[in-house]
Design a protein around this motif. Sequence first.
Motif, PDB file in Angstrom:
ATOM      1  N   PRO A  68      16.907 -12.604 -17.703  1.00 23.15           N
ATOM      2  CA  PRO A  68      16.015 -13.581 -18.349  1.00 23.15           C
ATOM      3  C   PRO A  68      14.810 -12.896 -18.989  1.00 23.15           C
ATOM      4  CG  PRO A  68      16.701 -14.366 -16.187  1.00 23.15           C
ATOM      5  CD  PRO A  68      17.187 -12.953 -16.294  1.00 23.15           C
ATOM      6  N   GLN A  69      14.461 -13.335 -20.185  1.00 23.63           N
ATOM      7  CA  GLN A  69      13.379 -12.729 -20.961  1.00 23.63           C
ATOM      8  C   GLN A  69      12.411 -13.797 -21.453  1.00 23.63           C
ATOM      9  OE1 GLN A  69      13.403  -9.499 -20.908  1.00 23.63           O
ATOM     10  NE2 GLN A  69      15.556  -9.079 -20.411  1.00 23.63           N
ATOM     11  N   VAL A  70      11.224 -13.358 -21.851  1.00 17.35           N
ATOM     12  CA  VAL A  70      10.246 -14.301 -22.405  1.00 17.35           C
ATOM     13  C   VAL A  70      10.687 -14.719 -23.805  1.00 17.35           C
ATOM     14  CG1 VAL A  70       8.366 -13.271 -21.085  1.00 17.35           C
ATOM     15  CG2 VAL A  70       8.801 -12.483 -23.427  1.00 17.35           C
ATOM     16  N   PRO A  71      10.300 -15.915 -24.256  1.00 18.89           N
ATOM     17  CA  PRO A  71      10.669 -16.347 -25.610  1.00 18.89           C
ATOM     18  C   PRO A  71       9.915 -15.558 -26.675  1.00 18.89           C
ATOM     19  CG  PRO A  71       9.205 -17.936 -24.578  1.00 18.89           C
ATOM     20  CD  PRO A  71       9.572 -16.950 -23.507  1.00 18.89           C
ATOM     21  N   GLU A  72      10.428 -15.613 -27.878  1.00 15.20           N
ATOM     22  CA  GLU A  72       9.791 -14.924 -29.003  1.00 15.20           C
ATOM     23  C   GLU A  72       8.417 -15.536 -29.275  1.00 15.20           C
ATOM     24  OE1 GLU A  72       9.702 -11.858 -31.480  1.00 15.20           O
ATOM     25  OE2 GLU A  72      11.630 -12.408 -30.569  1.00 15.20           O
TER      26      GLU A  72
ATOM     27  N   ASP B 197       0.397 -16.011 -34.933  1.00  9.93           N
ATOM     28  CA  ASP B 197      -0.753 -16.102 -34.035  1.00  9.93           C
ATOM     29  C   ASP B 197      -1.590 -14.825 -34.138  1.00  9.93           C
ATOM     30  OD1 ASP B 197      -2.120 -15.552 -31.333  1.00  9.93           O
ATOM     31  OD2 ASP B 197      -1.526 -17.655 -31.126  1.00  9.93           O
ATOM     32  N   GLU B 198      -2.900 -14.963 -34.310  1.00 10.12           N
ATOM     33  CA  GLU B 198      -3.759 -13.793 -34.504  1.00 10.12           C
ATOM     34  C   GLU B 198      -3.759 -12.885 -33.271  1.00 10.12           C
ATOM     35  OE1 GLU B 198      -8.097 -14.375 -34.246  1.00 10.12           O
ATOM     36  OE2 GLU B 198      -7.672 -16.525 -34.176  1.00 10.12           O
ATOM     37  N   TYR B 199      -3.668 -13.485 -32.088  1.00 14.28           N
ATOM     38  CA  TYR B 199      -3.660 -12.672 -30.868  1.00 14.28           C
ATOM     39  C   TYR B 199      -2.340 -11.930 -30.722  1.00 14.28           C
ATOM     40  CZ  TYR B 199      -7.810 -15.392 -29.758  1.00 14.28           C
ATOM     41  OH  TYR B 199      -9.054 -15.966 -29.789  1.00 14.28           O
ATOM     42  N   VAL B 200      -1.277 -12.533 -31.143  1.00 14.09           N
ATOM     43  CA  VAL B 200       0.027 -11.857 -31.119  1.00 14.09           C
ATOM     44  C   VAL B 200       0.032 -10.701 -32.102  1.00 14.09           C
ATOM     45  CG1 VAL B 200       2.490 -12.126 -31.627  1.00 14.09           C
ATOM     46  CG2 VAL B 200       1.293 -13.876 -30.308  1.00 14.09           C
TER      47      VAL B 200
ATOM     48  N   ARG C 151       9.763   2.805 -29.764  1.00 20.51           N
ATOM     49  CA  ARG C 151       9.219   2.424 -31.076  1.00 20.51           C
ATOM     50  C   ARG C 151      10.326   1.983 -32.024  1.00 20.51           C
ATOM     51  NH1 ARG C 151       4.823   6.458 -33.514  1.00 20.51           N
ATOM     52  NH2 ARG C 151       4.248   4.544 -34.610  1.00 20.51           N
ATOM     53  N   GLN C 152      11.503   2.592 -31.913  1.00 21.06           N
ATOM     54  CA  GLN C 152      12.624   2.226 -32.787  1.00 21.06           C
ATOM     55  C   GLN C 152      13.180   0.851 -32.451  1.00 21.06           C
ATOM     56  OE1 GLN C 152      15.508   5.367 -32.458  1.00 21.06           O
ATOM     57  NE2 GLN C 152      14.201   6.905 -33.402  1.00 21.06           N
ATOM     58  N   LEU C 153      12.952   0.388 -31.222  1.00 23.08           N
ATOM     59  CA  LEU C 153      13.574  -0.854 -30.764  1.00 23.08           C
ATOM     60  C   LEU C 153      12.602  -2.032 -30.689  1.00 23.08           C
ATOM     61  CD1 LEU C 153      15.744   0.605 -27.850  1.00 23.08           C
ATOM     62  CD2 LEU C 153      16.498   0.008 -30.160  1.00 23.08           C
ATOM     63  N   THR C 154      11.426  -1.888 -31.255  1.00 26.30           N
ATOM     64  CA  THR C 154      10.405  -2.926 -31.088  1.00 26.30           C
ATOM     65  C   THR C 154      10.842  -4.287 -31.627  1.00 26.30           C
ATOM     66  OG1 THR C 154       9.340  -2.226 -33.147  1.00 26.30           O
ATOM     67  CG2 THR C 154       8.488  -1.303 -31.090  1.00 26.30           C
ATOM     68  N   THR C 155      11.670  -4.320 -32.644  1.00 21.65           N
ATOM     69  CA  THR C 155      12.053  -5.607 -33.235  1.00 21.65           C
ATOM     70  C   THR C 155      13.074  -6.365 -32.389  1.00 21.65           C
ATOM     71  OG1 THR C 155      13.757  -4.538 -34.588  1.00 21.65           O
ATOM     72  CG2 THR C 155      11.566  -4.819 -35.578  1.00 21.65           C
ATOM     73  N   ILE C 156      13.729  -5.675 -31.449  1.00 18.15           N
ATOM     74  CA  ILE C 156      14.770  -6.326 -30.666  1.00 18.15           C
ATOM     75  C   ILE C 156      14.585  -6.188 -29.156  1.00 18.15           C
ATOM     76  CG2 ILE C 156      16.522  -6.139 -32.475  1.00 18.15           C
ATOM     77  CD1 ILE C 156      17.662  -3.705 -31.003  1.00 18.15           C
ATOM     78  N   SER C 157      13.652  -5.376 -28.730  1.00 19.86           N
ATOM     79  CA  SER C 157      13.505  -5.094 -27.298  1.00 19.86           C
ATOM     80  C   SER C 157      12.824  -6.238 -26.551  1.00 19.86           C
ATOM     81  CB  SER C 157      12.681  -3.819 -27.090  1.00 19.86           C
ATOM     82  OG  SER C 157      12.309  -3.673 -25.736  1.00 19.86           O
ATOM     83  N   PRO C 158      13.487  -6.823 -25.536  1.00 18.89           N
ATOM     84  CA  PRO C 158      12.833  -7.844 -24.718  1.00 18.89           C
ATOM     85  C   PRO C 158      11.619  -7.307 -23.967  1.00 18.89           C
ATOM     86  CG  PRO C 158      15.214  -7.889 -24.411  1.00 18.89           C
ATOM     87  CD  PRO C 158      14.899  -6.641 -25.160  1.00 18.89           C
ATOM     88  N   ALA C 159      11.680  -6.036 -23.542  1.00 19.52           N
ATOM     89  CA  ALA C 159      10.549  -5.454 -22.810  1.00 19.52           C
ATOM     90  C   ALA C 159       9.325  -5.341 -23.719  1.00 19.52           C
ATOM     91  CB  ALA C 159      10.939  -4.085 -22.261  1.00 19.52           C
ATOM     92  N   TYR C 160       9.537  -4.915 -24.953  1.00 17.88           N
ATOM     93  CA  TYR C 160       8.427  -4.840 -25.909  1.00 17.88           C
ATOM     94  C   TYR C 160       7.857  -6.230 -26.150  1.00 17.88           C
ATOM     95  CZ  TYR C 160       5.897  -4.147 -30.290  1.00 17.88           C
ATOM     96  OH  TYR C 160       4.920  -4.135 -31.265  1.00 17.88           O
ATOM     97  N   ARG C 161       8.744  -7.216 -26.295  1.00 14.54           N
ATOM     98  CA  ARG C 161       8.286  -8.589 -26.518  1.00 14.54           C
ATOM     99  C   ARG C 161       7.459  -9.082 -25.334  1.00 14.54           C
ATOM    100  NH1 ARG C 161      12.906 -10.612 -27.783  1.00 14.54           N
ATOM    101  NH2 ARG C 161      13.500 -11.588 -25.818  1.00 14.54           N
ATOM    102  N   SER C 162       7.888  -8.774 -24.115  1.00 13.39           N
ATOM    103  CA  SER C 162       7.133  -9.175 -22.930  1.00 13.39           C
ATOM    104  C   SER C 162       5.748  -8.537 -22.917  1.00 13.39           C
ATOM    105  CB  SER C 162       7.895  -8.783 -21.662  1.00 13.39           C
ATOM    106  OG  SER C 162       9.105  -9.492 -21.553  1.00 13.39           O
ATOM    107  N   LEU C 163       5.674  -7.274 -23.314  1.00 16.91           N
ATOM    108  CA  LEU C 163       4.388  -6.585 -23.381  1.00 16.91           C
ATOM    109  C   LEU C 163       3.455  -7.269 -24.367  1.00 16.91           C
ATOM    110  CD1 LEU C 163       2.501  -4.204 -22.713  1.00 16.91           C
ATOM    111  CD2 LEU C 163       3.694  -2.887 -24.501  1.00 16.91           C
TER     112      LEU C 163
END
Length: 214
Positions: A90-94, A99-102, A122-134
Amino acid sequence: MRLAELSERSGVSTATIKYYLREGLVPPGRQVNATTAEYDDEHLRRLRLVRAMIQVGGLPVATVREVLGHVDDDSLGRTIRLGAALWALPQVPEPDAEDEYVRAAHLEADELLGTLGWSNARQLTTISPAYRSLVVAVAAMRRLGYDWNAELLVSYARLMHRAAVLDLDFMETRESEPERIEAAVLGAILVEPMMQALHRLAQEEESARRYGFA
């Protein structure tokens, strides 16, 4: 062993084991005759893994099936296999890209990865759930007035890298490839809560040392 013994040794009812078999969470046993199958220690190990994922990790059956599908897929290399299994959790939603804070959180996260030299991340930032959670977490902190930035996050990230090294060192002690991937997945499901608990215990201990109990 027969189904009744598998149930006794695992502590899982025969009805639940049959359900897991139907759902593909546990591989079928060796068919002895039309109504009887035999199971071995691999079935017992898988059954215990499934129970940990569901009972401790709180994962739904469909997610467990997807994760284990990646764990069992020996056509994939280790990195892809592990990544696919972890991304199925399970991952956080997009977050809202407008949003300015995002947007600010994206900038800080990108700067952080650059500072650390984590080129794969860095190469996976557009698809990585972990990056999105961060990004979601940093954005939430900044929205509340806490200016978490790349400079502040670096020390935490380096601690987590050390934890990742320990995770993979432990994984490599397992004998088979499925066990190694399982160990890594359990790191996300069970070790992360342990790390969270240790973090909170450490905060309590440090608070008491600094400020006493008054």
